[in-house]
Design an enzyme around this catalytic site. Structure first.
Site, PDB file in Angstrom:
ATOM      1  N   ASP A 106      90.703  13.927 -17.870  1.00  0.00           N
ATOM      2  CA  ASP A 106      90.571  14.915 -16.798  1.00  0.00           C
ATOM      3  C   ASP A 106      91.905  15.030 -16.071  1.00  0.00           C
ATOM      4  O   ASP A 106      92.432  14.035 -15.567  1.00  0.00           O
ATOM      5  CB  ASP A 106      89.469  14.494 -15.827  1.00  0.00           C
ATOM      6  N   HIS A 113      94.496  22.503  -5.197  1.00  0.00           N
ATOM      7  CA  HIS A 113      93.572  21.376  -5.042  1.00  0.00           C
ATOM      8  C   HIS A 113      94.325  20.091  -4.710  1.00  0.00           C
ATOM      9  O   HIS A 113      93.955  19.361  -3.774  1.00  0.00           O
ATOM     10  CB  HIS A 113      92.761  21.194  -6.326  1.00  0.00           C
ATOM     11  N   GLU A 179      83.008  19.228  -9.004  1.00  0.00           N
ATOM     12  CA  GLU A 179      84.326  19.800  -9.273  1.00  0.00           C
ATOM     13  C   GLU A 179      84.197  20.915 -10.296  1.00  0.00           C
ATOM     14  O   GLU A 179      83.673  20.703 -11.393  1.00  0.00           O
ATOM     15  CB  GLU A 179      85.312  18.737  -9.766  1.00  0.00           C
ATOM     16  N   GLU A 181      85.584  23.142 -13.064  1.00  0.00           N
ATOM     17  CA  GLU A 181      86.679  22.961 -14.023  1.00  0.00           C
ATOM     18  C   GLU A 181      86.418  23.736 -15.310  1.00  0.00           C
ATOM     19  O   GLU A 181      85.288  24.138 -15.600  1.00  0.00           O
ATOM     20  CB  GLU A 181      86.845  21.478 -14.376  1.00  0.00           C
ATOM     21  N   ASP A 213      82.890  17.923 -13.074  1.00  0.00           N
ATOM     22  CA  ASP A 213      83.216  16.495 -13.050  1.00  0.00           C
ATOM     23  C   ASP A 213      82.703  15.914 -11.733  1.00  0.00           C
ATOM     24  O   ASP A 213      83.412  15.897 -10.734  1.00  0.00           O
ATOM     25  CB  ASP A 213      84.721  16.298 -13.195  1.00  0.00           C
ATOM     26  N   ARG A 217      82.989  10.435  -3.748  1.00  0.00           N
ATOM     27  CA  ARG A 217      84.281  10.378  -3.056  1.00  0.00           C
ATOM     28  C   ARG A 217      84.487   9.068  -2.294  1.00  0.00           C
ATOM     29  O   ARG A 217      85.624   8.585  -2.220  1.00  0.00           O
ATOM     30  CB  ARG A 217      84.396  11.565  -2.092  1.00  0.00           C
ATOM     31  N   GLN A 220      85.229   6.463  -4.925  1.00  0.00           N
ATOM     32  CA  GLN A 220      86.531   6.783  -5.499  1.00  0.00           C
ATOM     33  C   GLN A 220      87.677   6.364  -4.573  1.00  0.00           C
ATOM     34  O   GLN A 220      88.670   5.800  -5.023  1.00  0.00           O
ATOM     35  CB  GLN A 220      86.612   8.285  -5.786  1.00  0.00           C
ATOM     36  N   LYS A 233      83.915   8.254 -10.775  1.00  0.00           N
ATOM     37  CA  LYS A 233      83.954   9.404 -11.686  1.00  0.00           C
ATOM     38  C   LYS A 233      83.161   9.185 -12.968  1.00  0.00           C
ATOM     39  O   LYS A 233      82.767  10.154 -13.622  1.00  0.00           O
ATOM     40  CB  LYS A 233      85.407   9.688 -12.082  1.00  0.00           C
ATOM     41  N   THR A 237      79.652  13.575 -16.245  1.00  0.00           N
ATOM     42  CA  THR A 237      80.425  14.811 -16.295  1.00  0.00           C
ATOM     43  C   THR A 237      79.599  15.804 -17.089  1.00  0.00           C
ATOM     44  O   THR A 237      79.213  15.508 -18.231  1.00  0.00           O
ATOM     45  CB  THR A 237      81.788  14.596 -16.980  1.00  0.00           C
ATOM     46  N   GLU A 338      86.881  19.910  -0.354  1.00  0.00           N
ATOM     47  CA  GLU A 338      87.766  20.941   0.179  1.00  0.00           C
ATOM     48  C   GLU A 338      87.001  21.943   1.043  1.00  0.00           C
ATOM     49  O   GLU A 338      87.442  22.290   2.141  1.00  0.00           O
ATOM     50  CB  GLU A 338      88.452  21.687  -0.960  1.00  0.00           C
TER      51      GLU A 338
END
Length: 391
Positions: A106, A113, A179, A181, A213, A217, A220, A233, A237, A338
């Site tokens: 990834d 971002h 996420e 992607e 994904d 947080r 992480q 993570k 996925t 975000e």
């Protein structure tokens, strides 16, 4: 079935013909292409045993000449009458993981971002770390937890520091994120010790899928120093069931944004692989963001070149994901961290608000790209519902 009977689902028209693996009552998993409202069984249509298998891998490994020949033959056949036992209504089949994932990498290819997270997590410092504009930053994920759209995502547990600080605790993540992607699927492998240059991208990569994904947080951020993402993570996925061939994305190819400084020679190519793909992020049926892939700083061709420049081999079924797709406006951000600015600005979701995901929430990503003659090429969707943490 004639082409006129294939239904009006224009984003799955003959200019697209994405590949997937499906099963139907009395029929085990095998390869099909999507055409309108139907799935066409390629093992029946073409009589080739490679399409009777439960993954695309054997077909992917055959390479670009075979990919092109099969696409041309399928296009020719579906323009006429197709035998009825090769046709299944799309709403009656079960879709499976389309390919066996070999390795999963990834990347972190969106400057927006990366800059947003830098401002949030390293206030008062430059938003981008010194290496970011010199190479496509990435982490090596866990291929065994890549799942197909529709698979429940169980809230992961791990170790994290609670809000307000203090000693770390163990428990279900409190900051479960998504996420938006795109992912790129390798077909033709490379030899150990060799390199794949940016201009060789189309000789090795078959097509693209949507990727979510999922990210814990809080887990992480606690575990990430000094080696980067791991348990935050690796739990899941999600990818879409349809693989859109690169051959269907010719009209979507665009130049990359300007890269400054100029990349090192191994990352330069004569043909660009920027892509004009529009994505939509929905939570519980409410659209909350519309990221655009066209602004991504690093191309998938550069990602593959960087992944193999040290001699690491590419394998059939490798999945190279782009990292979160985010644009310059809040309505184009591709993650909740975000959109909520790290939980400080709740995001409207219908008549509710979210900072991070709650149990029972369902996340759906969709996307489309320009096709020939003003048509649109659809990627379908990748969807996942959050289940409660397990004891």
């Amino acid at each position: 079935m004639t082409a006129a009977q294939a239904g009006p689902a224009a984003q799955f028209g003959v200019d697209n013909l994405p590949y997937g693996v499906f099963s139907a009552p009395g029929i085990g998993p095998r390869v099909g292409v999507r055409l309108g409202e139907n799935v066409i069984d390629l093992s029946v249509l073409l009589g080739d045993e490679v399409f009777a298998r439960p993954t695309l891998n054997a077909f992917l490994a055959r390479g670009p000449d075979t990919w092109a020949a099969v696409r041309a033959r399928v296009t020719e056949l579906v323009a006429g009458s197709v035998r009825s036992d090769a046709v299944h209504a799309a709403d009656t089949v079960v879709m499976h993981l389309p390919f066996e994932v070999a390795d999963y990498v990834d990347f972190y290819a969106s400057e927006r971002h990366a800059s947003n997270l830098g401002r949030m997590l390293r206030p008062g410092q430059p938003p981008l770390l010194p290496n970011w504009r010199h190479l496509p930053v990435a982490y090596h994920g866990r291929s065994g937890t890549v799942v197909v759209s529709g698979t429940e995502i169980v809230r992961p547990c791990g170790q994290f520091v609670p809000d307000g600080g203090g000693a770390p605790v163990f428990g279900p993540t409190r900051r479960l994120d998504l996420e938006v992607e795109l992912g790129f699927v390798v077909g033709v492998p490379s030899a150990p010790g060799s390199r794949i240059g940016p201009d060789e991208f189309g000789e090795h990569v078959f097509g693209a899928v949507l990727v979510n994904d999922w990210s814990a947080r809080d887990i992480q951020s606690w575990e990430g120093a000094p080696l980067g993402p791991f348990l935050g993570k690796s739990f899941a996925t999600s990818i879409s069931p349809w693989v859109v061939p690169l051959a269907a994305l010719g009209a979507a190819r665009i130049d990359l944004p300007a890269q400054d400084p100029e990349p090192l020679p191994y990352l330069r190519g004569s043909g660009q692989w920027g892509l004009d793909v529009r994505l939509t992020l929905s939570v519980n049926g409410q659209a909350v963001s519309w990221p655009q892939y066209r602004g991504m700083y690093w191309s998938p061709a550069q990602m593959l070149a960087h992944a193999t420049v040290n001699g690491a081999r590419a394998r059939t079924g490798d999945l190279l994901a782009s990292g979160t797709v985010s644009g310059p406006e809040r309505g184009e951000y591709g993650s909740l961290i975000e959109l909520s600015w790290n939980g400080t600005e709740p995001v409207p979701v219908g008549d509710q608000v979210r900072t991070f995901l709650e149990d029972g929430d369902e996340v759906t990503l969709t996307a489309s790209a320009p096709g020939p003659g003003g048509t649109r090429i659809g990627f379908g969707e990748v969807r996942g519902r959050i289940g409660a943490a397990r004891p």
